[in-house]
Design an enzyme around this catalytic site. Structure first.
Site, PDB file in Angstrom:
ATOM      1  CG  ASN A  11      58.038  83.413  -9.230  1.00 39.28           C
ATOM      2  OD1 ASN A  11      58.906  84.273  -9.328  1.00 39.28           O
ATOM      3  ND2 ASN A  11      58.264  82.225  -8.712  1.00 39.28           N
ATOM      4  CG  ASP A  13      53.455  80.446 -11.676  1.00 39.00           C
ATOM      5  OD1 ASP A  13      54.622  80.818 -11.487  1.00 39.00           O
ATOM      6  OD2 ASP A  13      52.737  79.946 -10.798  1.00 39.00           O
ATOM      7  N   GLY A  41      55.606  83.045  -1.796  1.00 38.92           N
ATOM      8  CA  GLY A  41      55.329  84.155  -0.883  1.00 38.92           C
ATOM      9  C   GLY A  41      54.009  84.816  -1.230  1.00 38.92           C
ATOM     10  N   GLY A 223      49.410  65.773   1.418  1.00 37.18           N
ATOM     11  CA  GLY A 223      48.469  65.707   0.304  1.00 37.18           C
ATOM     12  C   GLY A 223      47.073  65.335   0.770  1.00 37.18           C
ATOM     13  CE  LYS A 225      49.921  59.702   2.967  1.00 39.69           C
ATOM     14  NZ  LYS A 225      50.298  60.031   1.579  1.00 39.69           N
ATOM     15  N   GLY A 226      46.151  64.542   4.456  1.00 41.74           N
ATOM     16  CA  GLY A 226      45.989  65.576   5.487  1.00 41.74           C
ATOM     17  C   GLY A 226      47.318  66.084   6.007  1.00 41.74           C
ATOM     18  N   GLY A 252      49.738  73.577  -0.839  1.00 41.71           N
ATOM     19  CA  GLY A 252      50.618  73.809   0.309  1.00 41.71           C
ATOM     20  C   GLY A 252      50.608  75.286   0.707  1.00 41.71           C
ATOM     21  CG  ASP A 253      52.107  78.211  -1.884  1.00 38.26           C
ATOM     22  OD1 ASP A 253      53.046  77.882  -1.134  1.00 38.26           O
ATOM     23  OD2 ASP A 253      52.241  78.374  -3.111  1.00 38.26           O
ATOM     24  N   GLY A 288      44.347  76.418 -10.736  1.00 35.89           N
ATOM     25  CA  GLY A 288      45.226  77.550 -10.455  1.00 35.89           C
ATOM     26  C   GLY A 288      45.703  77.586  -9.022  1.00 35.89           C
TER      27      GLY A 288
HETATM   28  P1  ATP Z   1      51.777  71.952  -3.661  1.00 33.49           P
HETATM   29  O1  ATP Z   1      53.259  71.879  -3.925  1.00 33.49           O
HETATM   30  O2  ATP Z   1      50.928  71.224  -4.660  1.00 33.49           O
HETATM   31  O3  ATP Z   1      51.296  73.324  -3.354  1.00 33.49           O
HETATM   32  P2  ATP Z   1      52.507  70.604  -1.235  1.00 33.49           P
HETATM   33  O4  ATP Z   1      53.226  69.404  -1.730  1.00 33.49           O
HETATM   34  O5  ATP Z   1      53.298  71.711  -0.640  1.00 33.49           O
HETATM   35  O6  ATP Z   1      51.503  71.157  -2.321  1.00 33.49           O
HETATM   36  P3  ATP Z   1      50.555  68.887  -0.017  1.00 33.49           P
HETATM   37  O7  ATP Z   1      51.001  68.120   1.160  1.00 33.49           O
HETATM   38  O8  ATP Z   1      50.400  68.180  -1.307  1.00 33.49           O
HETATM   39  O9  ATP Z   1      51.470  70.174  -0.114  1.00 33.49           O
HETATM   40  O10 ATP Z   1      49.141  69.559   0.297  1.00 33.49           O
HETATM   41  C1  ATP Z   1      48.978  70.542   1.300  1.00 33.49           C
HETATM   42  C2  ATP Z   1      47.661  70.330   1.991  1.00 33.49           C
HETATM   43  O11 ATP Z   1      46.614  70.467   1.019  1.00 33.49           O
HETATM   44  C3  ATP Z   1      47.451  68.961   2.605  1.00 33.49           C
HETATM   45  O12 ATP Z   1      48.013  68.890   3.895  1.00 33.49           O
HETATM   46  C4  ATP Z   1      45.938  68.869   2.616  1.00 33.49           C
HETATM   47  O13 ATP Z   1      45.421  69.632   3.698  1.00 33.49           O
HETATM   48  C5  ATP Z   1      45.547  69.581   1.313  1.00 33.49           C
HETATM   49  N1  ATP Z   1      45.405  68.659   0.174  1.00 33.49           N
HETATM   50  C6  ATP Z   1      46.299  68.426  -0.805  1.00 33.49           C
HETATM   51  N2  ATP Z   1      45.822  67.538  -1.708  1.00 33.49           N
HETATM   52  C7  ATP Z   1      44.582  67.215  -1.292  1.00 33.49           C
HETATM   53  C8  ATP Z   1      43.549  66.346  -1.794  1.00 33.49           C
HETATM   54  N3  ATP Z   1      43.706  65.628  -2.921  1.00 33.49           N
HETATM   55  N4  ATP Z   1      42.395  66.269  -1.086  1.00 33.49           N
HETATM   56  C9  ATP Z   1      42.208  66.978   0.047  1.00 33.49           C
HETATM   57  N5  ATP Z   1      43.136  67.813   0.555  1.00 33.49           N
HETATM   58  C10 ATP Z   1      44.305  67.938  -0.092  1.00 33.49           C
END
Ligand code: ATP
Length: 304
Positions: A11, A13, A41, A223, A225-226, A252-253, A288
């Site tokens: 995509n 953006d 992807g 997030g 938390k890991g 997440g990607d 980004g």
């Molecule tokens: P997004 O949609 O923003 O791409 P997501 O919701 O799919 O993310 P998250 O669980 O928010 O995924 O984040 C993915 C991973 O990124 C987490 O498991 C962690 O390893 C890392 N992460 C995300 N936010 C933080 C943060 N504030 N500090 C440290 N690591 C982070």
């Protein structure tokens, strides 16, 4: 290193910022706009390529400048783009993202050429690249194409990683049985498992439901938390890396791309999750999605 096949969306953006989001029928003055390469992807393939993987991307773009820019970006970062299909008469997938000064957003996405990433395209293309070992796939292309790709991969004895985003409400059990690793975030896990995930117990129960449907491993990204790894052998929390977060787009990607890279290098699940946590943490310190993806040396130096 084993090859990673990423099948998914590409995509462009278009991000527009304004002090506040407009209401219905309203026009507000914006402050800034930017074009950013995206699509889950493409982002995951980009992350894997930047981290040194042998990665190949399958997906579709339109015959336009957005498509050319997306392909160029992947190629420049080491991803094989030879099999991406450029569709005449289609536009490259687009997302228009409005962001206000408090970082609230409203998003409209147009699938465009991503809708052509269908079974006939995969039937034609996949046989040419069967030397991969890991399939990494998300849900921004037609669901039947995702299921077809998973079926084909499993039949050929490959490992399947599904990042279930955007998450459907449940997935067919015959598909769940073919998934080696599923990587939802907390809200995606809630939809997939039809279970509340607002507590650690809820998350473990939700993950347990996916395991009972036949998934090999559940990795819940949480997030800052890991990430929580749940399998038949038990569960283990991997603490997030402490950083000053600036922009979590694409975290997440990045996590998924990095996880696949380490597994393809033959590392253990523990090592792969630690590496993915560190890589994604770096990505949130930069603006980004693709632009924020780290290089391997940066991740290794953060982990020291
Ligand atoms: P997004 O949609 O923003 O791409 P997501 O919701 O799919 O993310 P998250 O669980 O928010 O995924 O984040 C993915 C991973 O990124 C987490 O498991 C962690 O390893 C890392 N992460 C995300 N936010 C933080 C943060 N504030 N500090 C440290 N690591 C982070």
């Amino acid at each position: 290193m084993k090859k990673i096949l990423v099948i998914g969306s590409l995509n462009m953006d278009i991000q527009v910022t304004a002090d506040r989001l407009p209401g219905v029928g309203e026009t507000v003055l914006g402050t800034d706009y930017s074009y950013n390469c995206g699509g889950k992807g493409a982002n995951q393939a980009f992350a894997a390529g930047r981290l040194g993987a042998d990665a190949v991307m399958l997906g579709c773009v339109g015959q336009d400048e957005f498509g050319r820019t997306l392909i160029r970006g992947l190629k420049d970062n080491g991803v094989c783009t030879d099999y991406i299909s450029v569709r005449e008469g289609k536009d490259t997938g687009t997302a228009v993202i409005l962001v206000d000064s408090l970082a609230n957003n409203s998003i409209v996405t147009i699938a465009g050429a991503n809708g052509s990433c269908d079974i006939p395209y995969l039937e034609k293309t996949e046989p040419q690249i069967m030397d991969y070992e890991y399939l990494l796939v998300q849900m921004e292309i037609p669901p039947d194409a995702v299921f077809y790709a998973i079926d084909q991969a499993k039949e050929a004895g490959k490992a399947v990683i599904l990042n279930p985003a955007p998450a459907p409400v449940g997935l067919p059990e015959e598909i769940m049985r073919k998934i080696d690793i599923i990587t939802p975030n907390e809200s995606e896990l809630a939809r997939l498992s039809r279970h509340k995930t607002d507590s650690l117990d809820g998350i473990m129960e939700g993950a347990g439901k996916l395991l009972s449907q036949g998934v090999g491993h559940v990795i819940v990204t949480m997030g800052d938390k890991g990430a929580l790894w749940v399998s038949q052998e038990g569960c283990r929390m991997f603490e997030g890396t402490r950083v000053d977060a600036l922009d979590t787009t694409g975290a997440g990607d990045c996590f998924n791309g990095a996880l696949a890279v380490k597994l393809a290098e033959g590392k253990s699940m523990e090592e792969a999750i630690c590496f993915a946590n560190a890589a994604a943490a770096i990505s949130v310190t930069r603006k980004g999605a693709q632009a924020s993806m780290p290089f391997k040396e940066e991740v290794l130096s953060l982990m020291q």
